[in-house]
Design an enzyme around this catalytic site. Structure first.
Site, PDB file in Angstrom:
ATOM      1  N   CYS A  17       0.340   0.822   1.181  1.00 54.72           N
ATOM      2  CA  CYS A  17       2.040   0.357   1.794  1.00 54.72           C
ATOM      3  C   CYS A  17       0.776   0.267   3.783  1.00 54.72           C
ATOM      4  O   CYS A  17       1.634  -0.372   4.202  1.00 54.72           O
ATOM      5  CB  CYS A  17       3.030   1.183   1.881  1.00 54.72           C
ATOM      6  N   HIS A 126       5.998   6.565   3.523  1.00 48.87           N
ATOM      7  CA  HIS A 126       6.041   5.450   2.843  1.00 48.87           C
ATOM      8  C   HIS A 126       5.977   4.508   4.310  1.00 48.87           C
ATOM      9  O   HIS A 126       6.264   4.736   5.368  1.00 48.87           O
ATOM     10  CB  HIS A 126       6.511   4.584   2.469  1.00 48.87           C
TER      11      HIS A 126
END
Length: 178
Positions: A17, A126
């Site tokens: 990510c 994330h």
């Protein structure tokens, strides 16, 4: 940026990510690659003052990323952005997101949020990029199927305040090195 411009958006693969967030932030497919981020992570590891405490498992779980899945840390993010002439400012989460000036000095925003996957069995963090393209701010989260255009400033502020309230961190990416 032209209002007719297509918004570039990479989708999530494994735990890359940070890679996707950087490419989404710069609106370029290969602004950064796995090898380029690995080089940054390896350089940071060589400069790590805690290098003596490494164990055999450090071969896979390096100090700044996971060799198999990615999962790069904030030091890699900051170094990568600095290589492209950007500056990172940590937003003081004691101040609401309404204190963030979304003007031209701001290149974009990177948010790091806690996530739970697989029914809560997997906890991780994330990376999410927000960027203004063609006069519109977008949520370029690689977990989304498409970029999400924010309708107004208050929606961006609400998104950022919500991220902070759940343990997220907001990093402001500034133009230049001022």
């Amino acid at each position: 940026m032209d209002g007719q411009r297509t918004v570039y958006h990479e989708r999530q693969k494994l735990q890359f990510c940070l890679l996707h967030s950087l490419n989404n932030l710069f609106q370029e497919k290969d602004a950064f690659t796995r090898p380029s981020l690995n080089v940054i992570a390896e350089k940071l590891a060589l400069e790590d003052p805690n290098q003596a405490s490494w164990t055999p498992i450090s071969v896979v779980f390096k100090s700044h990323h996971n060799v198999l899945t990615g999962n790069y840390d904030v030091n890699v993010l900051i170094s990568a952005l600095e290589k492209r002439g950007k500056r990172v400012v940590w937003h003081d989460h004691r101040c609401g997101a309404s204190s963030i000036d979304l003007d031209d000095i701001l290149f974009g925003i990177v948010v790091n949020v806690p996530v739970r996957r697989y029914g809560g069995l997997w906890r991780s963090r994330h990376w999410i990029a927000l960027r203004k393209v063609g006069g519109i701010w977008y949520n370029l989260d690689s977990d989304l199927s498409a970029p999400y255009p924010f309708k107004h400033r208050e929606e961006i502020v609400g998104f950022l305040d919500s991220a902070v309230s759940t343990g997220g961190e907001v990093l402001l990416v500034m133009h230049g090195e001022q």
